[in-house]
Design an enzyme around this catalytic site. Structure first.
Site, mmCIF file in Angstrom:
data_model
loop_
_atom_site.group_PDB
_atom_site.id
_atom_site.type_symbol
_atom_site.label_atom_id
_atom_site.label_comp_id
_atom_site.label_asym_id
_atom_site.label_seq_id
_atom_site.Cartn_x
_atom_site.Cartn_y
_atom_site.Cartn_z
ATOM 1 C CG LEU A 1 -1.869 -1.231 1.395
ATOM 2 C CD1 LEU A 1 -2.741 -0.989 2.874
ATOM 3 C CD2 LEU A 1 -2.733 -1.455 0.381
ATOM 4 C CG ASP A 2 0.763 4.467 -2.875
ATOM 5 O OD1 ASP A 2 1.482 3.737 -3.114
ATOM 6 O OD2 ASP A 2 0.155 5.499 -3.447
ATOM 7 C CE LYS A 3 5.759 9.350 4.346
ATOM 8 N NZ LYS A 3 6.723 9.975 4.195
#
Length: 450
Positions: free
Chosen positions: A250-252
């Site tokens: 998942l993105d930051k």
């Protein structure tokens, strides 16, 4: 709130039983409660053993340790036009960064018609034979760190984690510490590892990312390297058996559920489930503005933004020679908020491309709240919200918008088959406090469930 996800089976109804929930949160953790359930399938264990034996027979020990470069060979098409060596190779190797291609050329690793070509601007013509060995990526070290993890489920093969927003999944330039990988190394009792970055097609490494929402070739948000493989740096005692393998990411700025593999076979099996699109995932988002109520689908290819290679972009009229990949997302408007100034959407992915939901939301004209990279700026949010209300309410609305410090995107559900038992695991976790607070504030200005 805990929700039970029911799986659709043909024939008799499955037996549902709660899984053991293992929590490693300390008294200072703010992790959300996550509940897991198993669909019991007792006949699948022997099949998993057979699959594991077949898997082991595919690779030698050398194969499993390999992390070197890739050698490419190809012939330039006779199109009548010339092209630069680096540009042509980049088109043939869409999963490899242009910088890595150029570095390989400058190091004398490219041959044209059997002769060295060490200039990136070398001019190719139709019929030329090109060979290039990609230079090995530069390793960086990942140290174990004692970071609290919100663990929804764990056994000897898999870990399901509720990732908080602002945590990067794997180390990269600018994010060498505080990542999920650092936390997993400590949790699994592992020594320091070397993260070999880059996307070699031959790598079978444990930290080779297979899929994510924000998934394929780009790493988290602003990093400029691809995910790679963890290799042990030094280990004086017995060789570690448990090795955390990132299957997807998942993105930051994205919160929510993530599954991690502890062994090679589990990693391979889960990667195959992601490839086959049998993993069940859904996401919640808050948008700037409100799409028409109901269900929609976005089927628009995604590729790197030519103006900024750290970003992705939608290409509705992509030509065959463009470096794009098919991308399709389904969405449903769950709730219209603040008189149409925002909406709560549920997303389900048919593909897994880098920043897919964020790019498709922007393409629709309704970017995610807080997504500064893809149109969901504070100014865009205010432009959708303020005209809906009298000026006396503009101050509180601006204050609310100012609190948003990341894209309002949360991976709410995750379901997959356990690679060893064949059991169907389903997990669901509510949005974290920051997302829930903005949602509640928006509801104060009006809500209409669809």
């Amino acid at each position: 709130m805990v929700h039970l996800l029911r799986s659709v089976f043909h024939g008799s109804s499955p037996t549902l039983c709660p899984c053991r929930k293992t929590s490693f949160l300390d008294s200072h953790s703010r992790g959300q409660s996550v509940r897991s359930f198993v669909v019991c399938a007792s006949s699948a264990t022997s099949k998993a053993a057979e699959d594991y034996e077949a898997y082991q027979n595919q690779f030698s020990e050398d194969d499993r340790r390999e992390s070197g470069g890739v050698k490419f060979e190809g012939v330039v098409e006779r199109s009548g036009s010339k092209s630069r060596l680096d540009q042509w190779l980049s088109k043939q190797l869409p999963r490899v960064s242009r910088a890595r291609v150029q570095s390989s050329i400058r190091h004398g690793l490219a041959l044209v018609n059997g002769q060295p070509a060490n200039k990136v601007s070398f001019s190719l013509k139709g019929g030329d034979t090109v060979e290039c060995k990609l230079i090995g990526p530069t390793p960086s070290e990942a140290e174990p760190e004692d970071i609290a993890l919100d663990i929804a489920f764990e056994d000897e093969h898999v870990i399901v984690i509720n990732k908080p927003a602002h945590m990067v999944v794997h180390p990269a330039p600018g994010h060498s510490k505080g990542t999920l990988v650092n936390a997993l190394l400590h949790h699994c009792g592992l020594p320091a590892m070397q993260l070999v970055t880059g996307s070699s097609g031959s790598q079978k490494g444990l930290l080779g990312v297979q899929d994510s929402e924000e998934e394929d070739e780009l790493p988290e948000d602003d990093e400029a390297v691809d995910p790679g493989t963890l290799h042990k740096v030094e280990w004086s005692g017995p060789a570690p058996i448990i090795r955390p393998g990132i299957v997807h990411r998942l993105d930051k700025g994205t919160s929510g559920l993530l599954v991690v593999a502890k062994d090679d076979y589990t990693h391979e099996h889960l990667c195959n489930q992601f490839k086959a699109r049998t993993v069940r995932r859904s996401y919640l988002s808050l948008t700037c503005g409100s799409p028409p109520p109901g269900i929609g689908r976005v089927d628009v290819p995604i590729g790197r933004d030519p103006r900024d290679r750290k970003r992705m972009a939608a290409f509705p009229f992509a030509s065959p020679n463009m470096r794009t990949r098919p991308a399709a997302s389904k969405y449903r408007v769950l709730e219209v908020l603040a008189q149409g100034g925002s909406s709560l959407l549920e997303w389900r992915l048919e593909t897994g491309r880098t920043h897919q939901i964020r790019v498709h939301a922007q393409h629709l004209g309704y970017p995610l709240l807080g997504d500064e990279a893809y149109g969901g700026t504070k100014g865009a949010a205010e432009a959708k919200l303020l005209p809906k209300f009298p000026s006396v309410k503009h101050g509180p609305l601006r204050h609310m918008v100012a609190q948003i410090d990341r894209p309002c995107l949360h991976a709410q559900t995750l379901g997959f088959l356990h690679p060893w038992t064949g059991e169907e695991l389903n997990f669901m976790c509510p949005p974290p406090e920051d997302f829930a607070t903005i949602l509640q504030l928006l509801r104060l200005y009006g809500t209409s469930k669809v």
